[in-house]
Design a protein around this motif. Sequence first.
Motif, short mmCIF file in Angstrom:
data_model
loop_
_atom_site.label_atom_id
_atom_site.label_comp_id
_atom_site.label_asym_id
_atom_site.label_seq_id
_atom_site.Cartn_x
_atom_site.Cartn_y
_atom_site.Cartn_z
N VAL B 601 0.85 -1.20 0.00
CA VAL B 601 0.00 0.00 0.00
C VAL B 601 0.88 1.24 0.00
O VAL B 601 0.61 2.22 -0.70
N ALA B 602 1.98 1.20 0.78
CA ALA B 602 2.88 2.36 0.82
C ALA B 602 3.44 2.62 -0.56
O ALA B 602 3.51 3.78 -1.01
N GLY B 672 -7.53 8.27 8.85
CA GLY B 672 -8.08 9.38 8.07
C GLY B 672 -7.25 9.65 6.83
O GLY B 672 -7.78 9.79 5.72
N SER B 673 -5.93 9.71 7.01
CA SER B 673 -5.04 9.98 5.87
C SER B 673 -5.16 8.88 4.82
O SER B 673 -5.12 9.14 3.62
N LEU B 674 -5.31 7.63 5.31
CA LEU B 674 -5.43 6.51 4.37
C LEU B 674 -6.73 6.62 3.59
O LEU B 674 -6.76 6.42 2.37
N GLY B 683 4.93 6.78 4.88
CA GLY B 683 6.02 6.65 5.86
C GLY B 683 5.55 5.86 7.07
O GLY B 683 6.25 4.96 7.54
N ALA B 684 4.36 6.21 7.57
CA ALA B 684 3.84 5.52 8.75
C ALA B 684 3.61 4.04 8.44
O ALA B 684 3.85 3.17 9.28
N ALA B 688 5.28 1.05 10.45
CA ALA B 688 4.48 0.01 11.11
C ALA B 688 4.93 -1.37 10.64
O ALA B 688 5.08 -2.30 11.43
N ALA B 689 5.17 -1.51 9.33
CA ALA B 689 5.60 -2.80 8.79
C ALA B 689 6.92 -3.21 9.44
O ALA B 689 7.12 -4.38 9.79
N ALA B 690 7.83 -2.22 9.61
CA ALA B 690 9.14 -2.54 10.19
C ALA B 690 8.98 -2.99 11.64
O ALA B 690 9.72 -3.85 12.12
N LEU B 691 8.01 -2.42 12.35
CA LEU B 691 7.78 -2.83 13.74
C LEU B 691 7.20 -4.25 13.79
O LEU B 691 7.53 -5.04 14.66
#
Lengths: 147, 851
Positions: B601-602, B672-674, B683-684, B688-691
């Motif tokens: 998605v990113a 909301g941004s999505l 970026g978020a 999140a994926a990296a976490l």
Amino acid sequence: VLIVEDGYEYVEVMERFVPDGFAWVRAGDGAEAVRLATAEPFDAILLDMRFDRVPPDRLLGDLDEAAARFDDDRGQGARFLAEHQGTYVLEALRRAGVRAPAVLSFDFGDAPARFSRLAARNGPLAWVADGASPLTIAAALRALARG
Amino acid sequence: LVVLFAGAAEPPPLSPLDRARWDAAVEAEAAGDSERALSAWRSLLRFDPGFSEARRGVARQLDGRGDAAGAEAVLRDAPYDADCVEDLALLLARGGRVGEATALLPRLSALRAGDPAVRLLEAELVVAADPAAASDALRAAVRAYQKAGSAPDEAALVELTARVAAALAVSDPVGAGRLLDDIDDVGLSAEALDEARLLVAARTLAARLAQAAPTPLDPPTRAKVLRARELPPDQRVAALRALAEQVPRAPEVWAALASAQQEVGAVEEADRSWSWARALAPLDPDLAAAHGRLLATRFGPSAAPFAAAALEDAVRLDPGRVGLLLEIAELSLRRGPTGAADQALARVPPGAAERVAADQRRADLARTRQPGPTPPPLDARPPEVPPGAWSAWNLAEAWMGLGHLDRARDENARATTLAPGWAAGWSQAARIVERRGDLDAAASAWRVAAERGGADPEPWRRLGDVEARRGEGAAADLAYEVSAAHGGAAAMLTLAERARWPWSAWSWRAAFLDAGGAADPRSEAVLRRVLRWSVAAGGSVLVGVGLVVARLARRRVSAWRSSTLADLLRVAPGAAGEVAGRLAAIRHEVIKHRLSALTAVAAALDGGDPEPAAWLAARLAGPDGVFARYDAYIAALVALGRQHGVALDLVDVDPVVGPVSRALALLRGQVGSLQRGQPAASGALRAAAALIEPASERMSALIQEASSVVLDGARWRAMWEAAGPHGDGPSFEAAGPALRVRVHGADLEDVLVNLLRNASRASAASGGAVVRAEVSVDEDPVTGVVLARVVVADQAPAPLPQAALRAPVAGRGLSVVVAAVRRAGGAIRVVSVPGFSKGVAVFLPMVEEAT
């Protein structure tokens, strides 16, 4: 590619993010998978491992035999079948003469010997870890299908 | 900055006459004589309109008398006086007009020539409305101080940092944790830094406590609530009341009961039920709004302040409920002056649909406005208490002091009748009946006082004391817990004394220290107990006592207060199976199925395609979405921890699940941004994926480590010895490979020792020469799953019936064996072994790496 899963997550994700070069077909349980795979040839199969959302009577595998592993506790037996359903579907496909390579979505990282036994019995077989991205899954399918 | 309208500064050079006026003003202000102070400040200002201190003094006095509009007008008359502008900003912010207040900041910044303190003021102004912006402003201030080579007032900075961190902790615990490190860049002294850590920990804990999840409703209870709702009103009340007694910590049950009581007209009881529901779920705006509406519509004018307070709570918890501001305004009007109503109406934001109605109402009020609000009388009578109730209360207090308890009770009853919503009246009623020894009446009165007392922890604690004296342990615990949730340090200490589990006692003591109990004379003793327990728990090497060590220890305490899943498994090994099940479900349903598309998605967002982002947003936030599922699993784990007295922190502290929680918190902020497909969200998503990526592996490792043991020759020998003494009995032989089995060590020991002991005793009794243990691998060909097959065989002639394994058999330890094997997900049966009379085979799940 035939996707066998108890929900619609994989087929949604794959259709959305890997739309080109693949055609995705979904089967919701083992019986449907066998029916589809014997009706038309697939290049590859993507198999989920856990089938929590399928009723016990639609799970492949012998419930009595599974229950016997747990002192005839049928609840535990059914849970065992659901948790390992991917391997039962694979077994059924191979018995039905389906030879297409399969990718199991399950982390065999800490059980390499178990994976080797499964691959020797019901190959060709590969696995992708939990949370693998759609592109990783597509790459695994492509690599396996090319032999 | 922190203390709003701090006292007057040192006087500038003045004429003797002005100096006398100044002294009179300062003196009157110190004595609380508002009338005289106002007149002295006014006379100073009249002779010198540019006299900043005098202007601020007038404004301060007006504001203190409730005339915020007058104060505002006086301050606005000096638009280029930096101090007055600052006071004006604080005054506006306090009235909820944060936007107008922050609009003054550029001017203030120009007047103060880039003084970094302006950024601190900004942080102060927006801390409640926008904690993230406040933390940015705080960081900017620290950077500015660094650049200027100066330092702010440490105490003020520390206090402000703690407040911002606490406000931030609710939405962004990670950011709150990081804030302190960033603020430290300004070079705080070690002492101030320690102080800040303690404060941040305390405030964050308070914020968490306020958020603490009440008991989640299990499906059968939920079904009962639903069924009860179908009953006719009278039966419904009875059914729900019975249910509330069974499940006293479920806010949903209390809310349902309150609605039912309201419907049958039992408004006093409904009021009480809403209070319980709100005490249990203090962050639920629906409960606050419903309670406020009941108080507003079904009680007299004396309940108006309480109704307004409840509705204010609802707006604070959910700022989107703009309509409630109109109701708050109407409630304020019942109390007379129009100023508060006008302020509430002015808070309706410009874009809101209610703004037109609010403006209309403000215009109406302006037409009918009385000339200025009347100043409150100069006695200590709270404005919402009628004079008759006030005098009755004072008389009652006097009678009580003289020991005339009956007269005190009767006089106080007048006070509570005239002002039924006034907490102090009920507290005094409770004290009176408690002294008379009537514990039942005291409990009722303390309960009413506690419910009327809002966030005051003291009446709840007193209620707990009375319930404990009546022998109502569960009710006492509940009251103490509500007191603790409101920050009551004394109740935390009592809970520690009453706790059944060492962990629970320990965490209440730690909470006590963090909640400001450090100022309590008992804190050193408590600290010592916490330390002793901490050392006994095996964690720390804390040598020597003294201030430095105590500080260090307190810091450790705040880090230890929250526990991890590994802690839980150490305390309660039997919970391993359930923990493993939940983690497997999180892996399967949350990580694997739903979050595998984050980076895809990113990438789509980066490539200008917003559609997948909207798709993901729906999957995250929908009713059956990732957030809902994850929250349910986390709530179940936290409840499991609570059952074993372990306070799990699965956000900040736990290294296994914490990163996933933080990743989801990150995603929650991006829904909301999505939905709008904003590229900035990518970026978020990657973060999140990296976490999440390494989480799956950590979960496997935790379960494996917590619940697997190597079964080898050394362990067999140890088990054989533990099963002894064998004396001249049989010899022992063990055969087969070393295997790692997936079972908890204590359970495995139970199984093996009991089997070996049975075999040894049977052999000794009948002359059997050998007991043999055999280990082999049992493989399921279809699934590839392997089980360890462990057989213990002996040569005693007495047969062992298969049925012996099905029922508990006293004295043979078999029931223990069967239970332990079942817990591990294995099986047990009687088998025949060539050369031996009988054998018992145990099948245990295996971990692959054989040693």
